[in-house]
Each structure stands twice: as C-alpha cells, then as structure tokens.
Motif scaffolding. Structure first.
Motif, PDB file in Angstrom:
ATOM      1  N   PHE A  22       0.605  -1.333   0.026  1.00 56.90           N
ATOM      2  CA  PHE A  22      -0.004   0.070   0.061  1.00 56.90           C
ATOM      3  C   PHE A  22       0.804   1.268  -0.017  1.00 56.90           C
ATOM      4  O   PHE A  22       0.343   2.310   0.390  1.00 56.90           O
ATOM      5  N   THR A  23       2.009   1.065  -0.579  1.00 51.17           N
ATOM      6  CA  THR A  23       2.849   2.311  -0.844  1.00 51.17           C
ATOM      7  C   THR A  23       2.503   3.383  -1.862  1.00 51.17           C
ATOM      8  O   THR A  23       1.987   2.868  -2.835  1.00 51.17           O
ATOM      9  N   ARG A  24       2.937   4.562  -1.679  1.00 48.08           N
ATOM     10  CA  ARG A  24       2.860   5.330  -2.615  1.00 48.08           C
ATOM     11  C   ARG A  24       4.242   5.775  -3.396  1.00 48.08           C
ATOM     12  O   ARG A  24       4.341   6.552  -4.476  1.00 48.08           O
ATOM     13  N   ASN A  25       5.182   5.158  -2.880  1.00 50.90           N
ATOM     14  CA  ASN A  25       6.460   5.385  -3.311  1.00 50.90           C
ATOM     15  C   ASN A  25       7.011   4.246  -4.187  1.00 50.90           C
ATOM     16  O   ASN A  25       7.047   3.291  -3.801  1.00 50.90           O
ATOM     17  N   PRO A  26       7.527   4.658  -5.530  1.00 46.86           N
ATOM     18  CA  PRO A  26       7.849   3.693  -6.478  1.00 46.86           C
ATOM     19  C   PRO A  26       9.084   2.896  -5.952  1.00 46.86           C
ATOM     20  O   PRO A  26       9.025   1.593  -5.979  1.00 46.86           O
ATOM     21  N   SER A  27      10.144   3.293  -5.105  1.00 42.20           N
ATOM     22  CA  SER A  27      11.065   2.479  -4.582  1.00 42.20           C
ATOM     23  C   SER A  27      10.492   1.511  -3.473  1.00 42.20           C
ATOM     24  O   SER A  27      11.218   0.296  -3.509  1.00 42.20           O
ATOM     25  N   GLU A  28       9.769   1.699  -2.707  1.00 45.76           N
ATOM     26  CA  GLU A  28       9.278   0.776  -1.942  1.00 45.76           C
ATOM     27  C   GLU A  28       8.039  -0.199  -2.515  1.00 45.76           C
ATOM     28  O   GLU A  28       8.020  -1.237  -2.197  1.00 45.76           O
ATOM     29  N   ALA A  29       7.659   0.187  -3.814  1.00 46.82           N
ATOM     30  CA  ALA A  29       6.978  -0.779  -4.459  1.00 46.82           C
ATOM     31  C   ALA A  29       7.571  -1.815  -5.272  1.00 46.82           C
ATOM     32  O   ALA A  29       6.833  -2.990  -5.422  1.00 46.82           O
ATOM     33  N   GLU A  30       8.974  -1.715  -5.214  1.00 47.74           N
ATOM     34  CA  GLU A  30       9.648  -2.796  -6.045  1.00 47.74           C
ATOM     35  C   GLU A  30       9.588  -4.056  -5.606  1.00 47.74           C
ATOM     36  O   GLU A  30       9.327  -4.985  -6.515  1.00 47.74           O
ATOM     37  N   HIS A  31       9.374  -4.312  -4.176  1.00 47.54           N
ATOM     38  CA  HIS A  31       9.286  -5.717  -3.630  1.00 47.54           C
ATOM     39  C   HIS A  31       8.017  -6.174  -4.180  1.00 47.54           C
ATOM     40  O   HIS A  31       7.777  -7.450  -4.700  1.00 47.54           O
ATOM     41  N   THR A  32       6.850  -5.620  -4.353  1.00 48.09           N
ATOM     42  CA  THR A  32       5.606  -6.076  -4.471  1.00 48.09           C
ATOM     43  C   THR A  32       5.372  -6.007  -5.951  1.00 48.09           C
ATOM     44  O   THR A  32       4.907  -7.132  -6.614  1.00 48.09           O
ATOM     45  N   LEU A  33       6.022  -5.382  -6.672  1.00 48.96           N
ATOM     46  CA  LEU A  33       5.936  -5.436  -8.338  1.00 48.96           C
ATOM     47  C   LEU A  33       6.494  -6.643  -8.680  1.00 48.96           C
ATOM     48  O   LEU A  33       6.246  -7.404  -9.558  1.00 48.96           O
ATOM     49  N   ARG A  34       7.836  -7.079  -8.291  1.00 49.95           N
ATOM     50  CA  ARG A  34       8.450  -8.259  -8.371  1.00 49.95           C
ATOM     51  C   ARG A  34       7.401  -9.446  -8.074  1.00 49.95           C
ATOM     52  O   ARG A  34       7.541 -10.452  -8.809  1.00 49.95           O
ATOM     53  N   ALA A  35       6.691  -9.554  -6.949  1.00 43.24           N
ATOM     54  CA  ALA A  35       5.892 -10.559  -6.641  1.00 43.24           C
ATOM     55  C   ALA A  35       4.638 -10.709  -7.657  1.00 43.24           C
ATOM     56  O   ALA A  35       4.453 -11.648  -8.282  1.00 43.24           O
ATOM     57  N   CYS A  36       4.225  -9.472  -7.970  1.00 40.14           N
ATOM     58  CA  CYS A  36       3.138  -9.444  -9.347  1.00 40.14           C
ATOM     59  C   CYS A  36       3.614  -9.956 -10.580  1.00 40.14           C
ATOM     60  O   CYS A  36       2.631 -10.702 -11.187  1.00 40.14           O
ATOM     61  N   ASN A  37       4.919 -10.007 -10.795  1.00 38.83           N
ATOM     62  CA  ASN A  37       5.602 -10.779 -12.054  1.00 38.83           C
ATOM     63  C   ASN A  37       5.180 -12.283 -12.103  1.00 38.83           C
ATOM     64  O   ASN A  37       5.023 -12.789 -13.167  1.00 38.83           O
ATOM     65  N   GLN A  38       5.076 -12.721 -10.844  1.00 37.42           N
ATOM     66  CA  GLN A  38       5.096 -14.306 -10.672  1.00 37.42           C
ATOM     67  C   GLN A  38       3.607 -14.670 -10.375  1.00 37.42           C
ATOM     68  O   GLN A  38       3.256 -15.803 -10.092  1.00 37.42           O
ATOM     69  N   CYS A  39       2.701 -13.723  -9.950  1.00 43.39           N
ATOM     70  CA  CYS A  39       1.545 -13.806  -9.407  1.00 43.39           C
ATOM     71  C   CYS A  39       0.426 -14.520 -10.535  1.00 43.39           C
ATOM     72  O   CYS A  39       0.145 -13.812 -11.555  1.00 43.39           O
ATOM     73  N   GLN A  40      -0.209 -15.442 -10.025  1.00 42.64           N
ATOM     74  CA  GLN A  40      -1.143 -16.193 -10.976  1.00 42.64           C
ATOM     75  C   GLN A  40      -2.535 -15.653 -10.973  1.00 42.64           C
ATOM     76  O   GLN A  40      -3.362 -15.862 -11.671  1.00 42.64           O
ATOM     77  N   ILE A  41      -2.549 -14.718  -9.994  1.00 48.04           N
ATOM     78  CA  ILE A  41      -4.247 -13.802  -9.907  1.00 48.04           C
ATOM     79  C   ILE A  41      -3.929 -12.392  -9.960  1.00 48.04           C
ATOM     80  O   ILE A  41      -4.802 -11.689  -9.525  1.00 48.04           O
ATOM     81  N   ARG A  42      -3.144 -12.000 -10.869  1.00 46.40           N
ATOM     82  CA  ARG A  42      -2.739 -10.477 -11.081  1.00 46.40           C
ATOM     83  C   ARG A  42      -3.927  -9.928 -11.680  1.00 46.40           C
ATOM     84  O   ARG A  42      -4.244  -8.731 -11.248  1.00 46.40           O
ATOM     85  N   ARG A  43      -4.655 -10.537 -12.560  1.00 49.36           N
ATOM     86  CA  ARG A  43      -5.770  -9.844 -13.114  1.00 49.36           C
ATOM     87  C   ARG A  43      -7.068  -9.765 -12.300  1.00 49.36           C
ATOM     88  O   ARG A  43      -7.743  -8.878 -12.181  1.00 49.36           O
ATOM     89  N   GLU A  44      -7.124 -10.714 -11.607  1.00 47.96           N
ATOM     90  CA  GLU A  44      -8.194 -10.727 -10.575  1.00 47.96           C
ATOM     91  C   GLU A  44      -7.974  -9.564  -9.461  1.00 47.96           C
ATOM     92  O   GLU A  44      -8.908  -9.127  -8.875  1.00 47.96           O
ATOM     93  N   CYS A  45      -6.905  -9.545  -9.197  1.00 48.75           N
ATOM     94  CA  CYS A  45      -6.383  -8.577  -8.092  1.00 48.75           C
ATOM     95  C   CYS A  45      -6.646  -7.074  -8.581  1.00 48.75           C
ATOM     96  O   CYS A  45      -7.493  -6.521  -7.916  1.00 48.75           O
ATOM     97  N   GLU A  46      -6.434  -6.852  -9.803  1.00 49.57           N
ATOM     98  CA  GLU A  46      -6.904  -5.467 -10.451  1.00 49.57           C
ATOM     99  C   GLU A  46      -8.416  -5.473 -10.722  1.00 49.57           C
ATOM    100  O   GLU A  46      -8.737  -4.460 -10.362  1.00 49.57           O
ATOM    101  N   ALA A  47      -8.904  -6.496 -10.973  1.00 51.90           N
ATOM    102  CA  ALA A  47     -10.534  -6.583 -11.040  1.00 51.90           C
ATOM    103  C   ALA A  47     -11.210  -6.325  -9.738  1.00 51.90           C
ATOM    104  O   ALA A  47     -12.235  -5.389  -9.666  1.00 51.90           O
ATOM    105  N   VAL A  48     -10.740  -6.867  -8.896  1.00 53.39           N
ATOM    106  CA  VAL A  48     -11.383  -6.609  -7.398  1.00 53.39           C
ATOM    107  C   VAL A  48     -11.083  -5.281  -6.682  1.00 53.39           C
ATOM    108  O   VAL A  48     -11.820  -4.706  -6.267  1.00 53.39           O
ATOM    109  N   VAL A  49      -9.820  -4.885  -6.700  1.00 58.28           N
ATOM    110  CA  VAL A  49      -9.287  -3.613  -6.177  1.00 58.28           C
ATOM    111  C   VAL A  49      -9.779  -2.582  -6.812  1.00 58.28           C
ATOM    112  O   VAL A  49     -10.270  -1.396  -6.525  1.00 58.28           O
ATOM    113  N   ASP A  50     -10.071  -2.694  -8.423  1.00 60.95           N
ATOM    114  CA  ASP A  50     -10.554  -1.581  -9.197  1.00 60.95           C
ATOM    115  C   ASP A  50      -9.712  -0.380  -8.954  1.00 60.95           C
ATOM    116  O   ASP A  50     -10.639   0.767  -8.597  1.00 60.95           O
TER     117      ASP A  50
END
Length: 73
Positions: A22-50
C-alpha cells in the motif's frame, strides 16, 4: 470465483509487509511489483481492487497506483 479471503491468501504479495503493498513510493513498491510478475491472480487482483475507480494507493495488478492513477516506475 474464489472468496475474497481465499483470493488474498493466494496473492503472491500476501506474505509481504503491507507497507510495500500500500505504498505510494515507487522504490518501496519494487518488492511487490516483483511478486506481481509471478502472481497467478494478477488480473483478478486488479479487477477486485478496481484502482482507477476507487482512488487506490498501492500496488494492484502489477502496477503502482496513486489516487487511482497509474504511476510510472
């Protein structure tokens, strides 16, 4: 479709500290963005969070959002 609780547990970012998700900071988001690259529910995540309709701040669907707008990283 899985329940909301099951969906959150299945997310690749589920074990990361919330400050990275839940960061607004790009450098802190790097960990999560790397996890997203391997996530199997990435599309569902964006659809649910909207993020573009909820003024979301953080990472969803492999992108960083601030006030519902995608942030370039």
């Amino acid at each position: 479709m899985t329940s909301e609780i099951d969906w959150r547990r299945a997310a690749a970012c589920a074990s990361l500290p919330q400050r990275y998700v839940f960061t607004r900071n790009p450098s802190e988001a790097e960990h999560t963005l790397r996890a997203c690259n391997q996530c199997q529910i990435r599309r569902e995540c964006e659809a649910v969070v909207d993020p573009s309709h909820t003024w979301f701040d953080g990472v969803s669907g492999g992108r960083l959002w601030r006030n519902g707008r995608e942030v370039a990283v």
